[in-house]
Motif scaffolding. Structure first.
Motif, mmCIF file in Angstrom:
data_model
loop_
_atom_site.group_PDB
_atom_site.id
_atom_site.type_symbol
_atom_site.label_atom_id
_atom_site.label_comp_id
_atom_site.label_asym_id
_atom_site.label_seq_id
_atom_site.Cartn_x
_atom_site.Cartn_y
_atom_site.Cartn_z
ATOM 1 N N VAL A 194 22.230 1.585 -27.138
ATOM 2 C CA VAL A 194 22.387 0.154 -26.832
ATOM 3 C C VAL A 194 23.803 -0.315 -27.182
ATOM 4 O O VAL A 194 24.468 -0.964 -26.372
ATOM 5 C CB VAL A 194 21.300 -0.685 -27.554
ATOM 6 N N ASP A 195 24.283 0.049 -28.370
ATOM 7 C CA ASP A 195 25.660 -0.336 -28.701
ATOM 8 C C ASP A 195 26.643 0.427 -27.824
ATOM 9 O O ASP A 195 27.687 -0.108 -27.448
ATOM 10 C CB ASP A 195 25.945 -0.105 -30.183
ATOM 11 N N GLU A 205 26.097 -8.519 -35.965
ATOM 12 C CA GLU A 205 25.578 -9.065 -34.701
ATOM 13 C C GLU A 205 25.527 -10.592 -34.781
ATOM 14 O O GLU A 205 25.840 -11.282 -33.809
ATOM 15 C CB GLU A 205 24.185 -8.516 -34.361
ATOM 16 N N GLN A 232 24.634 -16.153 -22.329
ATOM 17 C CA GLN A 232 23.681 -15.035 -22.298
ATOM 18 C C GLN A 232 24.108 -13.949 -23.290
ATOM 19 O O GLN A 232 23.287 -13.358 -23.975
ATOM 20 C CB GLN A 232 23.589 -14.464 -20.881
ATOM 21 N N GLN A 262 27.505 -16.587 -18.474
ATOM 22 C CA GLN A 262 27.626 -15.215 -18.998
ATOM 23 C C GLN A 262 27.831 -15.208 -20.516
ATOM 24 O O GLN A 262 27.233 -14.403 -21.228
ATOM 25 C CB GLN A 262 28.775 -14.470 -18.288
ATOM 26 N N LYS A 265 34.668 -10.220 -14.652
ATOM 27 C CA LYS A 265 34.234 -8.824 -14.704
ATOM 28 C C LYS A 265 35.320 -7.984 -14.049
ATOM 29 O O LYS A 265 35.909 -8.410 -13.056
ATOM 30 C CB LYS A 265 32.920 -8.656 -13.918
ATOM 31 N N LEU A 270 12.941 -3.951 -14.762
ATOM 32 C CA LEU A 270 13.969 -4.919 -15.188
ATOM 33 C C LEU A 270 13.573 -6.335 -14.741
ATOM 34 O O LEU A 270 13.661 -7.286 -15.522
ATOM 35 C CB LEU A 270 15.353 -4.544 -14.620
ATOM 36 N N SER A 289 22.108 -12.826 -26.641
ATOM 37 C CA SER A 289 21.722 -11.414 -26.809
ATOM 38 C C SER A 289 22.075 -10.926 -28.211
ATOM 39 O O SER A 289 21.329 -10.165 -28.826
ATOM 40 C CB SER A 289 22.452 -10.521 -25.791
ATOM 41 N N ASN A 304 30.307 -1.844 -21.425
ATOM 42 C CA ASN A 304 30.352 -3.091 -20.664
ATOM 43 C C ASN A 304 31.445 -4.035 -21.183
ATOM 44 O O ASN A 304 32.085 -4.772 -20.425
ATOM 45 C CB ASN A 304 28.958 -3.753 -20.784
ATOM 46 N N GLN A 305 31.675 -3.992 -22.518
ATOM 47 C CA GLN A 305 32.506 -5.029 -23.124
ATOM 48 C C GLN A 305 33.980 -4.673 -23.260
ATOM 49 O O GLN A 305 34.812 -5.575 -23.359
ATOM 50 C CB GLN A 305 31.923 -5.412 -24.493
ATOM 51 N N SER A 362 17.794 -7.950 -21.460
ATOM 52 C CA SER A 362 16.460 -7.350 -21.324
ATOM 53 C C SER A 362 16.154 -6.352 -22.441
ATOM 54 O O SER A 362 15.014 -6.222 -22.881
ATOM 55 C CB SER A 362 16.376 -6.633 -19.974
ATOM 56 N N GLY A 413 19.249 -9.913 -30.566
ATOM 57 C CA GLY A 413 19.378 -8.477 -30.826
ATOM 58 C C GLY A 413 19.289 -8.125 -32.306
ATOM 59 O O GLY A 413 19.121 -6.963 -32.668
ATOM 60 N N MET A 415 19.410 -0.151 -17.754
ATOM 61 C CA MET A 415 19.146 -1.460 -17.118
ATOM 62 C C MET A 415 20.010 -2.569 -17.711
ATOM 63 O O MET A 415 20.164 -3.624 -17.114
ATOM 64 C CB MET A 415 17.665 -1.832 -17.267
ATOM 65 N N MET A 416 20.567 -2.334 -18.902
ATOM 66 C CA MET A 416 21.424 -3.359 -19.518
ATOM 67 C C MET A 416 22.594 -3.754 -18.638
ATOM 68 O O MET A 416 23.129 -4.844 -18.742
ATOM 69 C CB MET A 416 22.009 -2.831 -20.843
HETATM 70 N N1 FAQ Z 1 19.068 -8.575 -19.005
HETATM 71 O O1 FAQ Z 1 24.447 -10.868 -10.671
HETATM 72 P P1 FAQ Z 1 24.166 -10.132 -11.931
HETATM 73 C C1 FAQ Z 1 24.612 -6.131 -27.140
HETATM 74 C C2 FAQ Z 1 20.621 -11.330 -14.969
HETATM 75 S S1 FAQ Z 1 25.097 -7.397 -26.181
HETATM 76 C C3 FAQ Z 1 18.806 -9.868 -18.725
HETATM 77 O O2 FAQ Z 1 24.531 -8.702 -11.976
HETATM 78 P P2 FAQ Z 1 26.155 -10.802 -13.921
HETATM 79 C C4 FAQ Z 1 25.146 -6.013 -28.536
HETATM 80 C C5 FAQ Z 1 21.956 -12.058 -14.859
HETATM 81 O O3 FAQ Z 1 22.217 -12.841 -15.993
HETATM 82 C C6 FAQ Z 1 24.176 -7.171 -24.664
HETATM 83 N N2 FAQ Z 1 19.311 -10.485 -17.619
HETATM 84 O O4 FAQ Z 1 24.762 -10.959 -13.165
HETATM 85 C C7 FAQ Z 1 24.092 -5.681 -29.467
HETATM 86 C C8 FAQ Z 1 21.702 -12.888 -13.618
HETATM 87 O O5 FAQ Z 1 20.823 -13.964 -13.933
HETATM 88 P P3 FAQ Z 1 21.293 -15.519 -13.840
HETATM 89 C C9 FAQ Z 1 24.450 -8.248 -23.767
HETATM 90 C C10 FAQ Z 1 20.103 -9.752 -16.813
HETATM 91 O O6 FAQ Z 1 26.215 -11.865 -14.953
HETATM 92 C C11 FAQ Z 1 23.697 -4.380 -29.681
HETATM 93 C C12 FAQ Z 1 20.892 -11.965 -12.754
HETATM 94 O O7 FAQ Z 1 20.247 -11.066 -13.633
HETATM 95 N N3 FAQ Z 1 25.734 -8.056 -23.152
HETATM 96 O O8 FAQ Z 1 23.855 -5.389 -26.662
HETATM 97 C C13 FAQ Z 1 20.415 -8.403 -17.077
HETATM 98 O O9 FAQ Z 1 27.284 -10.700 -12.947
HETATM 99 C C14 FAQ Z 1 22.693 -4.063 -30.593
HETATM 100 C C15 FAQ Z 1 21.723 -11.237 -11.703
HETATM 101 O O10 FAQ Z 1 22.601 -10.263 -12.292
HETATM 102 C C16 FAQ Z 1 26.269 -8.966 -22.329
HETATM 103 O O11 FAQ Z 1 25.670 -10.005 -22.084
HETATM 104 C C17 FAQ Z 1 19.852 -7.818 -18.216
HETATM 105 N N4 FAQ Z 1 20.074 -6.529 -18.530
HETATM 106 O O12 FAQ Z 1 26.060 -9.354 -14.617
HETATM 107 C C18 FAQ Z 1 23.473 -6.691 -30.193
HETATM 108 C C19 FAQ Z 1 27.606 -8.640 -21.766
HETATM 109 N N5 FAQ Z 1 21.230 -7.957 -16.088
HETATM 110 O O13 FAQ Z 1 22.327 -15.673 -14.936
HETATM 111 C C20 FAQ Z 1 22.468 -6.378 -31.105
HETATM 112 C C21 FAQ Z 1 28.143 -9.720 -20.901
HETATM 113 C C22 FAQ Z 1 21.409 -8.986 -15.238
HETATM 114 O O14 FAQ Z 1 21.836 -15.718 -12.468
HETATM 115 C C23 FAQ Z 1 22.087 -5.064 -31.301
HETATM 116 N N6 FAQ Z 1 27.394 -9.890 -19.680
HETATM 117 N N7 FAQ Z 1 20.734 -10.056 -15.665
HETATM 118 O O15 FAQ Z 1 20.070 -16.337 -14.122
HETATM 119 C C24 FAQ Z 1 27.649 -9.194 -18.551
HETATM 120 O O16 FAQ Z 1 28.505 -8.345 -18.509
HETATM 121 C C25 FAQ Z 1 26.880 -9.575 -17.315
HETATM 122 O O17 FAQ Z 1 26.324 -10.848 -17.501
HETATM 123 C C26 FAQ Z 1 25.786 -8.547 -16.899
HETATM 124 C C27 FAQ Z 1 25.099 -9.074 -15.619
HETATM 125 C C28 FAQ Z 1 26.377 -7.198 -16.638
HETATM 126 C C29 FAQ Z 1 24.714 -8.441 -17.979
#
Ligand code: FAQ
Length: 322
Positions: free
Chosen positions: A131-132, A78, A43, A40, A220, A270, A47, A138-139, A112, A51, A199-200
């Motif tokens: 997005v933010d 970022e 990933q 996590q 989580k 997605l 991102s 989420n964060q 994604s 990003g 979808m994020m």
């Molecule tokens: N995109 O069982 P779950 C930002 C994958 S930071 C791609 O639900 P989990 C700041 C998931 O990895 C944005 N893949 O998984 C910014 C898993 O695959 P795996 C990033 C996705 O981990 C703003 C599979 O699908 N934030 O935006 C996505 O319990 C502007 C099954 O899913 C974080 O990473 C997706 N949308 O929950 C920067 C926050 N969704 O690993 C620049 C931390 C799911 O088995 C500019 N992460 N998958 O191969 C989390 O909270 C969690 O990892 C989730 C997914 C909620 C993303």
């Protein structure tokens, strides 16, 4: 280690999680907990740095000096978030090189959302607002994650994300209140970014492979659907104040649930984007690999400089301090 000792360690770990205590790098932890965190956090870090690309695309074309300065600061933030997160992941025993290699070879994912193009200046506002905004939703709960270094990194990240969200809102407000063409540009950006933002939060709960275990470990704190619903409820009144609509005919307040109902998300989109078939996957990863290769001399120079300083410290004349 005997199995009795392992059981004792396991019991201590379970008790610490149950009591909402933080797990720290030197504490014993189950290997699956460590692996989940690395997955996590990696990933998440990936991102943050990927990003940077969609918004950096607009730095040279920002419409004023003020907007350019704000956007440059945001993109730098970022990069900083990526660095906090890679450092936090390293406390789990992986190296940054290993994580970057996995990103570059497609063995680790990034969000994604960053595989969509930024077609107009209004997209910079939509990214900030939506997005933010989704990232904060989420964060904020991740600030209470059971793993100490991740939780602490999130506190600072969320403070900065909150500024990012406001600048996006303010940018969209200026466009929405501007000329009819500017208003239309803002609406078009929101129309394109709304569904990908939902979808994020990841797949729906019944298809989320990791949620149950991650919630049991208090990595989580809420499920994907809970956070998605929270985000929709926050956005609806904000869209009204912006004078913009959200592109969902099924969006309406449900008195009984105390939440907004919303339309069905196209989960096949997605899945395709995660598989690498989004509009910009190839471009984003190609650009990342190129930046890494072109930056090799900087890493080498920094390592050589550090080595030189270490040697100089060891050979410094002792009389100076005698
Ligand atoms: N995109 O069982 P779950 C930002 C994958 S930071 C791609 O639900 P989990 C700041 C998931 O990895 C944005 N893949 O998984 C910014 C898993 O695959 P795996 C990033 C996705 O981990 C703003 C599979 O699908 N934030 O935006 C996505 O319990 C502007 C099954 O899913 C974080 O990473 C997706 N949308 O929950 C920067 C926050 N969704 O690993 C620049 C931390 C799911 O088995 C500019 N992460 N998958 O191969 C989390 O909270 C969690 O990892 C989730 C997914 C909620 C993303």
């Amino acid at each position: 280690m005997t199995s009795v000792t392992t059981e004792a360690y396991e019991a201590a770990f379970d008790a610490a999680v149950a009591a909402d205590e933080r797990i720290e790098p030197r504490d014993w932890m189950p290997e699956a907990y460590r692996a989940t965190l690395i997955r996590q956090m990696a990933q998440h870090a990936h991102s943050e740095i990927i990003g940077m690309q969609p918004e950096a695309n607009w730095i040279t074309r920002a419409p004023s000096l003020r907007r350019k300065a704000i956007l440059m600061a945001k993109v730098q933030d970022e990069a900083g978030h990526g660095l906090y997160l890679y450092s936090a992941a390293e406390t789990l025993g992986v190296s940054r090189d290993e994580l970057l290699d996995k990103l570059h070879t497609g063995r680790q994912k990034y969000s994604s959302i960053f595989n969509y193009p930024t077609l107009t200046w209004a997209d910079v506002g939509a990214i900030g607002w939506l997005v933010d905004g989704a990232a904060i939703t989420n964060q904020v709960p991740l600030c209470r994650c059971s793993y100490g270094p991740y939780a602490r990194a999130m506190v600072r990240v969320c403070k900065e994300e909150s500024f990012h969200q406001r600048q996006g809102y303010e940018l969209l407000l200026a466009l929405s209140k501007g000329t009819p063409a500017q208003h239309a540009m803002a609406q078009d950006a929101v129309d394109r970014w709304w569904w990908p933002s939902l979808m994020m939060f990841g797949p729906p709960d019944d298809a989320s492979a990791h949620s149950a275990q991650s919630m049991a470990w208090k990595i989580k704190r809420h499920s994907n659907d809970e956070l998605r619903q929270r985000f929709v409820d926050i956005c609806v009144p904000q869209a009204e104040s912006l004078g913009l609509s959200l592109p969902d005919p099924d969006l309406r307040w449900n008195e009984e649930r105390g939440h907004h109902d919303f339309g069905t998300i196209d989960w096949s989109e997605l899945t395709e984007v995660i598989k690498g078939n989004g509009p910009c996957n190839e471009q984003r990863l190609g650009q990342r690999r190129r930046a890494h290769e072109e930056g090799a001399w900087v890493r080498e120079a920094a390592a050589a400089h550090a080595a030189k300083r270490r040697t100089a410290q060891h050979t410094e004349p002792r009389e100076a301090t005698a």
